[in-house]
Write a protein that holds these residues in place. Structure first.
Motif, PDB file in Angstrom:
ATOM      1  N   PRO B 168       0.815  -1.219   0.000  1.00 23.23           N
ATOM      2  CA  PRO B 168       0.000   0.000   0.000  1.00 23.23           C
ATOM      3  C   PRO B 168       0.854   1.278   0.000  1.00 23.23           C
ATOM      4  CG  PRO B 168      -0.194  -1.179   2.103  1.00 23.23           C
ATOM      5  CD  PRO B 168       0.547  -2.071   1.170  1.00 23.23           C
ATOM      6  N   THR B 169       1.996   1.218   0.656  1.00 24.88           N
ATOM      7  CA  THR B 169       2.863   2.410   0.705  1.00 24.88           C
ATOM      8  C   THR B 169       4.246   2.041   0.203  1.00 24.88           C
ATOM      9  OG1 THR B 169       1.714   3.325   2.613  1.00 24.88           O
ATOM     10  CG2 THR B 169       3.953   4.095   2.247  1.00 24.88           C
ATOM     11  N   LEU B 170       4.745   2.837  -0.736  1.00 24.58           N
ATOM     12  CA  LEU B 170       6.105   2.618  -1.238  1.00 24.58           C
ATOM     13  C   LEU B 170       6.915   3.894  -1.035  1.00 24.58           C
ATOM     14  CD1 LEU B 170       5.161   0.894  -4.603  1.00 24.58           C
ATOM     15  CD2 LEU B 170       6.610  -0.162  -2.854  1.00 24.58           C
ATOM     16  N   VAL B 171       8.140   3.745  -0.560  1.00 22.46           N
ATOM     17  CA  VAL B 171       8.997   4.936  -0.444  1.00 22.46           C
ATOM     18  C   VAL B 171      10.189   4.773  -1.385  1.00 22.46           C
ATOM     19  CG1 VAL B 171       8.361   5.516   1.915  1.00 22.46           C
ATOM     20  CG2 VAL B 171      10.266   3.948   1.525  1.00 22.46           C
ATOM     21  N   ARG B 219      14.694  10.079   5.733  1.00 21.18           N
ATOM     22  CA  ARG B 219      13.430  10.815   5.861  1.00 21.18           C
ATOM     23  C   ARG B 219      13.156  11.617   4.599  1.00 21.18           C
ATOM     24  NH1 ARG B 219      14.100  13.711  11.658  1.00 21.18           N
ATOM     25  NH2 ARG B 219      11.854  14.034  11.516  1.00 21.18           N
ATOM     26  N   GLN B 220      11.953  12.154   4.551  1.00 21.63           N
ATOM     27  CA  GLN B 220      11.543  13.006   3.433  1.00 21.63           C
ATOM     28  C   GLN B 220      11.634  12.283   2.102  1.00 21.63           C
ATOM     29  OE1 GLN B 220      10.771  16.298   4.090  1.00 21.63           O
ATOM     30  NE2 GLN B 220      11.756  16.697   6.042  1.00 21.63           N
ATOM     31  N   LEU B 221      11.323  10.995   2.109  1.00 16.28           N
ATOM     32  CA  LEU B 221      11.381  10.247   0.860  1.00 16.28           C
ATOM     33  C   LEU B 221      10.073  10.419   0.089  1.00 16.28           C
ATOM     34  CD1 LEU B 221      12.885   6.921   2.283  1.00 16.28           C
ATOM     35  CD2 LEU B 221      14.107   8.853   1.287  1.00 16.28           C
ATOM     36  N   LEU B 222      10.174  10.267  -1.214  1.00 10.17           N
ATOM     37  CA  LEU B 222       8.989  10.308  -2.060  1.00 10.17           C
ATOM     38  C   LEU B 222       8.110   9.084  -1.739  1.00 10.17           C
ATOM     39  CD1 LEU B 222       7.675  11.621  -4.674  1.00 10.17           C
ATOM     40  CD2 LEU B 222       8.825   9.768  -5.897  1.00 10.17           C
ATOM     41  N   VAL B 223       6.805   9.348  -1.556  1.00 12.57           N
ATOM     42  CA  VAL B 223       5.894   8.247  -1.217  1.00 12.57           C
ATOM     43  C   VAL B 223       4.946   7.991  -2.379  1.00 12.57           C
ATOM     44  CG1 VAL B 223       4.177   7.406   0.428  1.00 12.57           C
ATOM     45  CG2 VAL B 223       5.938   8.997   1.181  1.00 12.57           C
ATOM     46  N   ILE B 224       4.751   6.718  -2.708  1.00 11.81           N
ATOM     47  CA  ILE B 224       3.730   6.342  -3.680  1.00 11.81           C
ATOM     48  C   ILE B 224       2.699   5.507  -2.922  1.00 11.81           C
ATOM     49  CG2 ILE B 224       3.228   4.984  -5.752  1.00 11.81           C
ATOM     50  CD1 ILE B 224       5.895   5.639  -6.828  1.00 11.81           C
ATOM     51  N   GLY B 225       1.437   5.773  -3.178  1.00 11.05           N
ATOM     52  CA  GLY B 225       0.398   5.026  -2.475  1.00 11.05           C
ATOM     53  C   GLY B 225      -0.060   5.787  -1.240  1.00 11.05           C
ATOM     54  N   GLU B 226      -0.436   5.031  -0.219  1.00  7.75           N
ATOM     55  CA  GLU B 226      -0.988   5.670   0.984  1.00  7.75           C
ATOM     56  C   GLU B 226       0.076   6.529   1.660  1.00  7.75           C
ATOM     57  OE1 GLU B 226      -2.690   2.797   3.623  1.00  7.75           O
ATOM     58  OE2 GLU B 226      -3.797   1.807   1.977  1.00  7.75           O
ATOM     59  N   GLN B 227      -0.260   7.796   1.900  1.00  8.14           N
ATOM     60  CA  GLN B 227       0.680   8.666   2.597  1.00  8.14           C
ATOM     61  C   GLN B 227      -0.033   9.524   3.628  1.00  8.14           C
ATOM     62  OE1 GLN B 227       2.260  11.683  -0.298  1.00  8.14           O
ATOM     63  NE2 GLN B 227       1.562  10.116  -1.741  1.00  8.14           N
ATOM     64  N   ALA B 228       0.754  10.120   4.504  1.00  5.61           N
ATOM     65  CA  ALA B 228       0.185  10.976   5.544  1.00  5.61           C
ATOM     66  C   ALA B 228       1.240  11.998   5.927  1.00  5.61           C
ATOM     67  CB  ALA B 228      -0.201  10.131   6.761  1.00  5.61           C
ATOM     68  N   ASP B 229       0.794  13.052   6.625  1.00  5.41           N
ATOM     69  CA  ASP B 229       1.751  14.058   7.093  1.00  5.41           C
ATOM     70  C   ASP B 229       2.298  13.630   8.440  1.00  5.41           C
ATOM     71  OD1 ASP B 229       1.583  15.748   4.922  1.00  5.41           O
ATOM     72  OD2 ASP B 229      -0.278  16.657   5.680  1.00  5.41           O
ATOM     73  N   ALA B 230       3.593  13.817   8.610  1.00  8.40           N
ATOM     74  CA  ALA B 230       4.226  13.445   9.873  1.00  8.40           C
ATOM     75  C   ALA B 230       3.731  14.369  10.972  1.00  8.40           C
ATOM     76  CB  ALA B 230       5.734  13.551   9.736  1.00  8.40           C
ATOM     77  N   PRO B 231       3.337  13.821  12.126  1.00 10.62           N
ATOM     78  CA  PRO B 231       2.865  14.682  13.218  1.00 10.62           C
ATOM     79  C   PRO B 231       3.983  15.613  13.691  1.00 10.62           C
ATOM     80  CG  PRO B 231       2.549  12.342  13.700  1.00 10.62           C
ATOM     81  CD  PRO B 231       3.366  12.424  12.483  1.00 10.62           C
ATOM     82  N   VAL B 232       3.600  16.871  13.923  1.00 10.44           N
ATOM     83  CA  VAL B 232       4.607  17.868  14.299  1.00 10.44           C
ATOM     84  C   VAL B 232       5.261  17.515  15.633  1.00 10.44           C
ATOM     85  CG1 VAL B 232       4.961  20.336  14.717  1.00 10.44           C
ATOM     86  CG2 VAL B 232       3.221  19.574  13.095  1.00 10.44           C
ATOM     87  N   GLU B 233       4.445  16.930  16.541  1.00 14.55           N
ATOM     88  CA  GLU B 233       4.990  16.681  17.882  1.00 14.55           C
ATOM     89  C   GLU B 233       6.074  15.595  17.888  1.00 14.55           C
ATOM     90  OE1 GLU B 233       1.864  16.117  16.960  1.00 14.55           O
ATOM     91  OE2 GLU B 233       1.063  14.240  17.780  1.00 14.55           O
ATOM     92  N   ASP B 234       6.148  14.821  16.822  1.00 11.98           N
ATOM     93  CA  ASP B 234       7.150  13.753  16.768  1.00 11.98           C
ATOM     94  C   ASP B 234       8.495  14.235  16.251  1.00 11.98           C
ATOM     95  OD1 ASP B 234       5.164  12.164  17.595  1.00 11.98           O
ATOM     96  OD2 ASP B 234       5.291  10.699  15.958  1.00 11.98           O
TER      97      ASP B 234
END
Lengths: 303, 319
Positions: B168-171, B219-234
């Motif tokens: 579902p998610t590819l980086v 980090r900051q890799l290109l995502v194909i498929g299901e993606q989301a924004d990284a939570p700021v608090e993390d």
């Protein structure tokens, strides 16, 4: 262990190094077998990594604080920690990717007395490691090196030539006799075993191999081949490429000290010219010392 | 059962310089599966425990004048030694370039034959490369297995179909060489590698033994498929903390694979892919690596070539 970590938040040591490969090279020089326990001693002057074997051979790698781009020492006394040398070197090696600048930060202790390492030069790709430390064994014997007489018995030989000579002596093996004599000024390595092989370094004949020579009387000691070999078996290629020399000194009782210099300069700023004694700005050099005890049952030619 | 074709110049280049060296690293023996439209090199699809690898070419990518016929919907599959195939091809190519002249003279003919080998009374199947030089013809016979029976071929086709599902998610991994040099060094530390992939575009790899924990995070890799924004608090947490929080949140998956398998999959950089993606199959069934190739001189995907492999997931309880 010291209680310094519990009552203050500041770790004993936080340091940063911009040439991981140099540190890998320096520590690799002290790897003469797979499983080796090392003791790391941290002080305000830098780090010393000590490895020894059966009370006959000891190696010390001096990583002075000048090698680090940042060195914050916050301990009382001199904290000592034990790690597996092989694991430490293999771990450092993963931080050293070719073609990238690799700045790492080393911290001790972590929350569970670990040695913590992390890369600090890139936000999007980072490497980290936690190495478990143990309480170090006490160093079994003190390699208190004292000169044998009023003048030191010492000679400096091209590291490459020294390594080649010791490699060649593998064939007779067993034990190697090193004789230093003033007249004619020369150093002789002689192996008696399955056969015999003698290698002479004549000071006047091989001025570019034997770079310096101080000896006022003849001495002769025997050393176990496997210990002698450990002093040069993993000399990093950079030492040979830089055409450096190694200094050998025979101390009281025949204790042999072998000193090598390993460059920890950043590759981009490495010096284009290094003179024949291998002299370079001392702050970017790691010093490696080996101490080899002579074989005891041997009657020596001099005191 | 018949197969014959001419290898095109492009096909020779693809196989000889790029794919066969890479496939050889993956495993000595592979299945070559030929259909009306495709030639497919398959590793470990029938015997379960290694890395499964699928390198598929549309026939135009490698051949012209491609003719295949069999009683099994014109499908033929057999096992072949990749290094022998590579050697035969390499030597045929050297003869072609040495003596060949004109557009048709140096064509490389490849066909399936049955021959009686020396000192044998049993005819054996071979994949034959025929090169016509200036005055001579050179024939190289690469021994192959007996073609797969209808039942085995069906089994292979089923395994191939099952190996096509996308995570579902590819980086996208930015720098294969960097990753390879890192993993090569990591091999000395331990044997089991934990890989986690988040929908935020993070790839986190970690080896953990009694004495050491060593990890790398991209980090900051290109995502194909299901993606989301990284939570700021993390943002300011450690890599380990961030990836375990992402797993709890359902934004990441994590699997354990063999470091050796992981390193092997990176050998496919020899095939000179233009980009590589990592993903974890649903339910953590396997770690999938997909390599993409661009049409030369463009940033457009070359759909005639596809290469991917699936790394088996190790059960942490069993070892």
């Amino acid at each position: 262990m010291e209680s310094s970590a519990t009552d203050s938040d500041a770790p004993d040591l936080v340091c940063q190094l911009d040439n991981v490969q140099g540190m890998v090279d320096a520590l690799t020089a002290a790897r003469w077998k797979r499983q080796q326990d090392a003791v790391i001693e941290i002080s305000e002057h830098g780090m010393v990594v000590i490895v020894e074997e059966t009370s006959c051979l000891q190696a010390k790698v001096y990583l002075q604080r000048e090698l680090f781009i940042r060195y914050e020492y916050g301990a009382q006394g001199r904290p000592r920690l034990g790690v597996s040398l092989g694991l430490f070197v293999d771990c450092l090696n993963t931080f050293s990717a070719p073609g990238h600048s690799n700045t790492i930060e080393i911290q001790y202790p972590g929350p569970d007395m670990q040695l913590l390492l992390k890369s600090v030069d890139s936000l999007d790709a980072s490497i980290y490691a936690e190495i478990r430390t143990r309480i170090p064994d006490t160093i079994s014997w003190d390699y208190n090196f004292e000169p044998a007489g009023s003048t030191p018995l010492t000679f400096t030989v091209k590291t490459a030539a020294l390594k080649e000579a010791i490699d060649d002596l593998e064939w007779p093996g067993a034990s190697i006799q090193i004789t230093v004599q003033p007249n004619p000024p020369s150093v002789t390595f002689r192996g008696d075993g399955h056969g015999d092989l003698q290698i002479d370094f004549m000071y006047y004949a091989n001025a570019d191999l034997l770079l310096a020579f101080h000896c006022d009387r003849q001495v002769s000691y025997r050393y176990k081949y496997k210990f002698l070999r450990a002093t040069t078996s993993n000399i990093p290629g950079s030492v040979i490429r830089d055409n450096r020399g190694s200094k050998l000194t025979i101390g009281r009782g025949g204790l042999l000290k072998v000193q090598h210099l390993v460059s920890v300069a950043r590759t981009s700023t490495s010096h284009t010219h290094i003179d024949s004694t291998g002299y370079q700005h001392p702050s970017r050099i790691a010093y490696i010392e080996f101490f080899v005890k002579p074989e005891e049952d041997e009657d020596t030619a001099d005191d | 059962m018949k197969f014959k074709a001419f290898l095109t110049e492009n096909g020779v280049n693809l196989l000889e310089k790029r794919f066969l060296p890479a496939l050889d690293r993956m495993g000595k023996i592979c299945h070559l599966y030929l259909t009306r439209d495709h030639a497919i090199f398959l590793h470990n699809l029938l015997n379960g425990d290694g890395i499964q690898s699928v390198a598929q070419f549309r026939r135009e990518a490698l051949f012209d004048d491609y003719r295949i016929s069999s009683q099994n919907e014109d499908r033929i599959a057999f096992a072949v030694d990749v290094s022998l195939l590579h050697r035969a091809l390499r030597s045929s190519v050297s003869i072609c370039t040495e003596f060949g002249s004109g557009p048709t003279a140096n064509r490389l003919h490849i066909k399936l034959v049955k021959k009686l080998p020396a000192n044998s009374s049993q005819p054996m199947p071979f994949l034959t490369f025929e090169t016509k030089g200036f005055k001579s013809a050179v024939i190289q016979d690469v021994p192959i297995s007996k073609p797969l029976s209808r039942a085995h071929l069906l089994e292979l086709q089923t395994a191939l179909d099952a190996a096509q599902d996308l995570p579902p998610t590819l980086v996208q991994v930015p720098d294969l060489n960097q990753l390879q040099s890192f993993v090569d060094r990591m091999k000395h530390i331990g044997e089991l590698l934990n890989v986690s992939i988040t929908k935020y575009g993070e790839l986190h790899m970690q080896i953990s033994t009694t004495f050491i924990t060593l990890g790398a995070e991209f980090r900051q890799l290109l995502v194909i498929g299901e993606q989301a924004d990284a939570p700021v608090e993390d943002r300011n947490l450690s890599a380990q903390a961030r990836s375990s929080r992402a797993i709890l949140r359902g934004d990441a998956q994590s699997v354990q694979v063999s470091v050796k398998h992981f390193a092997k999959s990176l050998c496919y950089h020899l095939a000179k892919p233009d980009c590589a993606f990592y993903g974890i199959a649903p339910q953590g069934a396997c770690l999938t690596v997909i390599f993409q190739f661009f049409i030369p001189g463009s940033r457009q995907m070359d759909k005639s070539i596809s290469l991917h492999c699936r790394l088996p997931v190790l059960d942490p309880g069993s070892s």
